[in-house]
Scaffold this active site. Structure first.
Site, PDB file in Angstrom:
ATOM      1  N   HIS A  53      -0.269   4.659  -0.332  1.00  0.00           N
ATOM      2  CA  HIS A  53      -0.917   5.711   0.466  1.00  0.00           C
ATOM      3  C   HIS A  53      -0.271   7.096   0.308  1.00  0.00           C
ATOM      4  CE1 HIS A  53      -4.184   3.779   2.514  1.00  0.00           C
ATOM      5  NE2 HIS A  53      -3.418   2.826   3.003  1.00  0.00           N
ATOM      6  N   HIS A  74      -3.358  -4.182   2.568  1.00  0.00           N
ATOM      7  CA  HIS A  74      -4.500  -3.821   3.411  1.00  0.00           C
ATOM      8  C   HIS A  74      -4.230  -3.823   4.914  1.00  0.00           C
ATOM      9  CE1 HIS A  74      -8.632  -2.990   4.334  1.00  0.00           C
ATOM     10  NE2 HIS A  74      -8.894  -4.192   4.823  1.00  0.00           N
ATOM     11  N   ASP A  81       0.843  -1.203   0.000  1.00  0.00           N
ATOM     12  CA  ASP A  81       0.000   0.000   0.000  1.00  0.00           C
ATOM     13  C   ASP A  81       0.875   1.249   0.000  1.00  0.00           C
ATOM     14  OD1 ASP A  81      -1.394  -2.293   0.863  1.00  0.00           O
ATOM     15  OD2 ASP A  81      -2.885  -1.080   1.911  1.00  0.00           O
ATOM     16  N   ASN A  86      -9.456  -0.503  -0.777  1.00  0.00           N
ATOM     17  CA  ASN A  86     -10.614   0.062  -0.094  1.00  0.00           C
ATOM     18  C   ASN A  86     -10.589   1.587  -0.085  1.00  0.00           C
ATOM     19  OD1 ASN A  86      -8.414  -0.478   1.884  1.00  0.00           O
ATOM     20  ND2 ASN A  86      -9.795   0.523   3.324  1.00  0.00           N
ATOM     21  N   HIS A  87      -9.404   2.183  -0.139  1.00  0.00           N
ATOM     22  CA  HIS A  87      -9.348   3.647  -0.141  1.00  0.00           C
ATOM     23  C   HIS A  87      -9.757   4.233  -1.489  1.00  0.00           C
ATOM     24  CE1 HIS A  87      -7.804   4.846   3.843  1.00  0.00           C
ATOM     25  NE2 HIS A  87      -7.502   3.562   3.886  1.00  0.00           N
ATOM     26  N   ASP A 108      -4.705   0.805  -2.703  1.00  0.00           N
ATOM     27  CA  ASP A 108      -4.535   1.899  -1.736  1.00  0.00           C
ATOM     28  C   ASP A 108      -3.376   2.804  -2.163  1.00  0.00           C
ATOM     29  OD1 ASP A 108      -6.706   1.119  -0.284  1.00  0.00           O
ATOM     30  OD2 ASP A 108      -5.621   0.712   1.577  1.00  0.00           O
TER      31      ASP A 108
END
Length: 221
Positions: free
Chosen positions: A22, A186, A20, A75-76, A49
């Site tokens: 981010h 995740h 991820d 999910n983001h 993500d």
């Protein structure tokens, strides 16, 4: 869009998986530099993500359009999609609580436009051929049988692909059937973890400064 996109073996270069991101674009560039990533030959597979919790989220989302970059929906991305396409309300508040404030650096319309376009390049799952074997990739949790992703009625399992944590909470080492290995993100871990044939590679780049990137061949070793 199909749930899964399949990739033939890379006969010109190497394949890598990255956890991820981010919004940590600079960290990703550093990781790629360390392995001397060649954008003309190598491929980078992202567990999703790309955005939120980091100020460089817009730059990370733009990676979806690069010819050497292959991501799946996290999910983001889906939190942002719901917020930006439903407008103000519960979905917007949920996204902001989970790191969506970077939207104000660029504007709602611009972010909505690029996100919707980026999602066209981000299926729920990918499968990559590496040295005659096959590695699957989803954001959160694979089904117990990889072949389920090829069924048209598997839409009921989408939430687990993006949000699931049952397997890692139970430390379940059951092998996912009909695939050699699966790479996911995740769930933030101190270091990469393998349960059965599922490899967890999210090491919390936005809070730890550690972004895990591994050669696909290591997944099979």
């Amino acid at each position: 869009m199909s749930l899964i996109t399949k990739h033939e073996a890379n006969t010109k270069g190497r394949d890598f998986f990255v956890g991820d991101i981010h919004g940590q674009y600079a960290l990703l560039m550093e990781a790629m530099a360390r392995v001397e990533f060649d954008k003309t030959r190598d491929r980078l597979f992202s567990v999703g993500d790309l955005i939120d919790r980091g100020s460089e989220s817009f730059e990370c989302l733009s990676l979806a359009f690069e010819p050497w970059f292959y991501g799946v929906r996290g999910n983001h991305e889906m939190l942002a999609y719901d917020a930006l396409n439903e407008g103000a309300g519960q979905a917007w508040d949920l996204w902001q609580i989970n790191g969506g404030s970077w939207v104000y650096l660029h504007g709602v319309h611009e972010v909505r436009t690029i996100l919707n376009a980026a999602l066209e390049h981000q299926p729920y799952a990918r499968e990559v051929e590496v040295e005659g074997k096959h590695i699957g990739m989803v954001h959160a949790e694979p089904p117990h049988d990889w072949h389920l992703l090829q069924l048209e009625d598997h839409s009921a399992g989408l939430e687990s692909l993006v949000w699931g944590r049952k397997r890692i909470r139970q430390m379940d080492t059951t092998l996912v059937a009909n695939i050699d290995a699966v790479v996911v993100g995740h769930t933030i871990l101190e270091q990469p973890e393998t349960l059965g044939n599922v490899h967890y590679i999210d090491t919390g780049a936005f809070c730890t400064g550690r972004l895990t990137m591994i050669d696909a061949r290591e997944v099979l070793s």
